[in-house]
Motif scaffolding. Structure first.
Motif, PDB file in Angstrom:
ATOM      1  N   GLY A   1      25.720  28.706  33.180  1.00 15.50           N
ATOM      2  CA  GLY A   1      26.447  28.629  31.911  1.00 15.50           C
ATOM      3  C   GLY A   1      25.457  28.428  30.789  1.00 15.50           C
ATOM      4  O   GLY A   1      24.412  29.065  30.751  1.00 15.50           O
ATOM      5  N   GLU A   2      25.780  27.525  29.909  1.00 10.76           N
ATOM      6  CA  GLU A   2      24.909  27.219  28.787  1.00 10.76           C
ATOM      7  C   GLU A   2      24.084  25.983  29.091  1.00 10.76           C
ATOM      8  O   GLU A   2      24.564  25.063  29.752  1.00 10.76           O
ATOM      9  CB  GLU A   2      25.739  26.989  27.523  1.00 10.76           C
ATOM     10  CG  GLU A   2      26.516  28.205  27.084  1.00 10.76           C
ATOM     11  CD  GLU A   2      27.360  27.956  25.848  1.00 10.76           C
ATOM     12  OE1 GLU A   2      27.485  26.792  25.412  1.00 10.76           O
ATOM     13  OE2 GLU A   2      27.910  28.937  25.314  1.00 10.76           O
ATOM     14  N   THR A   3      22.858  25.978  28.614  1.00  9.05           N
ATOM     15  CA  THR A   3      21.972  24.832  28.775  1.00  9.05           C
ATOM     16  C   THR A   3      21.561  24.349  27.395  1.00  9.05           C
ATOM     17  O   THR A   3      21.047  25.127  26.592  1.00  9.05           O
ATOM     18  CB  THR A   3      20.718  25.214  29.585  1.00  9.05           C
ATOM     19  OG1 THR A   3      21.106  25.714  30.857  1.00  9.05           O
ATOM     20  CG2 THR A   3      19.812  24.013  29.778  1.00  9.05           C
ATOM     21  N   ALA A   4      21.796  23.069  27.122  1.00  4.98           N
ATOM     22  CA  ALA A   4      21.443  22.486  25.832  1.00  4.98           C
ATOM     23  C   ALA A   4      20.008  21.961  25.875  1.00  4.98           C
ATOM     24  O   ALA A   4      19.610  21.301  26.835  1.00  4.98           O
ATOM     25  CB  ALA A   4      22.404  21.364  25.466  1.00  4.98           C
ATOM     26  N   ILE A   5      19.254  22.275  24.851  1.00  7.35           N
ATOM     27  CA  ILE A   5      17.872  21.831  24.712  1.00  7.35           C
ATOM     28  C   ILE A   5      17.718  21.199  23.336  1.00  7.35           C
ATOM     29  O   ILE A   5      18.119  21.786  22.329  1.00  7.35           O
ATOM     30  CB  ILE A   5      16.882  23.013  24.825  1.00  7.35           C
ATOM     31  CG1 ILE A   5      17.068  23.769  26.130  1.00  7.35           C
ATOM     32  CG2 ILE A   5      15.437  22.563  24.644  1.00  7.35           C
ATOM     33  CD1 ILE A   5      16.747  22.960  27.362  1.00  7.35           C
ATOM     34  N   HIS A   6      17.119  20.004  23.288  1.00  8.03           N
ATOM     35  CA  HIS A   6      16.855  19.339  22.016  1.00  8.03           C
ATOM     36  C   HIS A   6      15.440  19.685  21.565  1.00  8.03           C
ATOM     37  O   HIS A   6      14.487  19.556  22.337  1.00  8.03           O
ATOM     38  CB  HIS A   6      16.996  17.822  22.147  1.00  8.03           C
ATOM     39  CG  HIS A   6      16.750  17.102  20.858  1.00  8.03           C
ATOM     40  ND1 HIS A   6      17.742  16.896  19.934  1.00  8.03           N
ATOM     41  CD2 HIS A   6      15.618  16.591  20.318  1.00  8.03           C
ATOM     42  CE1 HIS A   6      17.235  16.260  18.887  1.00  8.03           C
ATOM     43  NE2 HIS A   6      15.942  16.071  19.100  1.00  8.03           N
ATOM     44  N   ILE A   7      15.305  20.141  20.328  1.00  8.60           N
ATOM     45  CA  ILE A   7      14.001  20.455  19.740  1.00  8.60           C
ATOM     46  C   ILE A   7      13.869  19.682  18.432  1.00  8.60           C
ATOM     47  O   ILE A   7      14.767  19.723  17.591  1.00  8.60           O
ATOM     48  CB  ILE A   7      13.847  21.964  19.470  1.00  8.60           C
ATOM     49  CG1 ILE A   7      13.884  22.751  20.776  1.00  8.60           C
ATOM     50  CG2 ILE A   7      12.557  22.253  18.705  1.00  8.60           C
ATOM     51  CD1 ILE A   7      13.810  24.261  20.600  1.00  8.60           C
ATOM     52  N   ASP A   8      12.758  18.964  18.273  1.00  9.31           N
ATOM     53  CA  ASP A   8      12.450  18.298  17.004  1.00  9.31           C
ATOM     54  C   ASP A   8      11.671  19.264  16.125  1.00  9.31           C
ATOM     55  O   ASP A   8      10.719  19.906  16.587  1.00  9.31           O
ATOM     56  CB  ASP A   8      11.600  17.047  17.222  1.00  9.31           C
ATOM     57  CG  ASP A   8      12.395  15.872  17.753  1.00  9.31           C
ATOM     58  OD1 ASP A   8      13.629  15.842  17.546  1.00  9.31           O
ATOM     59  OD2 ASP A   8      11.789  14.978  18.372  1.00  9.31           O
ATOM     60  N   ALA A   9      12.085  19.373  14.879  1.00 11.71           N
ATOM     61  CA  ALA A   9      11.352  20.145  13.882  1.00 11.71           C
ATOM     62  C   ALA A   9      10.748  19.140  12.913  1.00 11.71           C
ATOM     63  O   ALA A   9      11.467  18.464  12.185  1.00 11.71           O
ATOM     64  CB  ALA A   9      12.278  21.108  13.147  1.00 11.71           C
ATOM     65  N   GLY A  10       9.429  19.004  12.974  1.00 11.38           N
ATOM     66  CA  GLY A  10       8.744  18.067  12.095  1.00 11.38           C
ATOM     67  C   GLY A  10       7.836  18.815  11.144  1.00 11.38           C
ATOM     68  O   GLY A  10       7.933  20.037  11.008  1.00 11.38           O
TER      69      GLY A  10
END
Length: 133
Positions: free
Chosen positions: A36-45
């Motif tokens: 299905g869908e996989t959630a990924i957290h990305i920080d934009a600094g």
């Protein structure tokens, strides 16, 4: 042009090239395969995405939760392996933006901030999409 101003320009270019050379990919983060869908957290600094070096499988759908942790506006632009832009969205300071990416073909999906000089200073990354086992 005076010699002093030429030296200043050469020094500035040297600093720009040194900073760009220091901007590198982080350790590889492998995702999936998923059904299905996989959630990924990305920080934009300031001048970086973290993580910025991902590997996923053809057919996966990534839901990127991109949090702009800086006080500056940024952008998230992602291109398919052929170089066509899939999405380009603004990243508001101190907010999280969701970007859904269907990885329908193998190859490298490059992403970056399209603000002037941000990608050159390291605000870029990639998702390498491989065939599922």
């Amino acid at each position: 042009m005076k010699i002093k101003s030429k030296r200043l320009i050469v020094l500035w270019l040297g600093v720009v090239l040194a900073v760009a050379a220091c901007a590198s990919q982080q350790p590889l983060v492998t995702i999936g395969p998923s059904t299905g869908e996989t959630a990924i957290h990305i920080d934009a600094g300031n001048f970086k995405f973290e993580p910025n070096n991902l590997q996923a499988y053809k057919g996966d759908v990534l839901v990127l939760k991109i949090e702009n942790i800086s006080g500056t506006g940024h952008n998230f632009t992602i291109k398919n392996p052929a170089g066509g832009t899939i999405q380009s969205v603004p990243l508001t300071p101190k907010e999280t933006t969701t970007v859904k990416v269907d990885l329908s073909e193998t190859g490298t999906y490059e992403f970056y901030c399209d603000k002037p000089f941000h990608a050159a200073f390291g605000m870029k990354g990639r998702i390498e999409v491989i065939q599922a086992p």
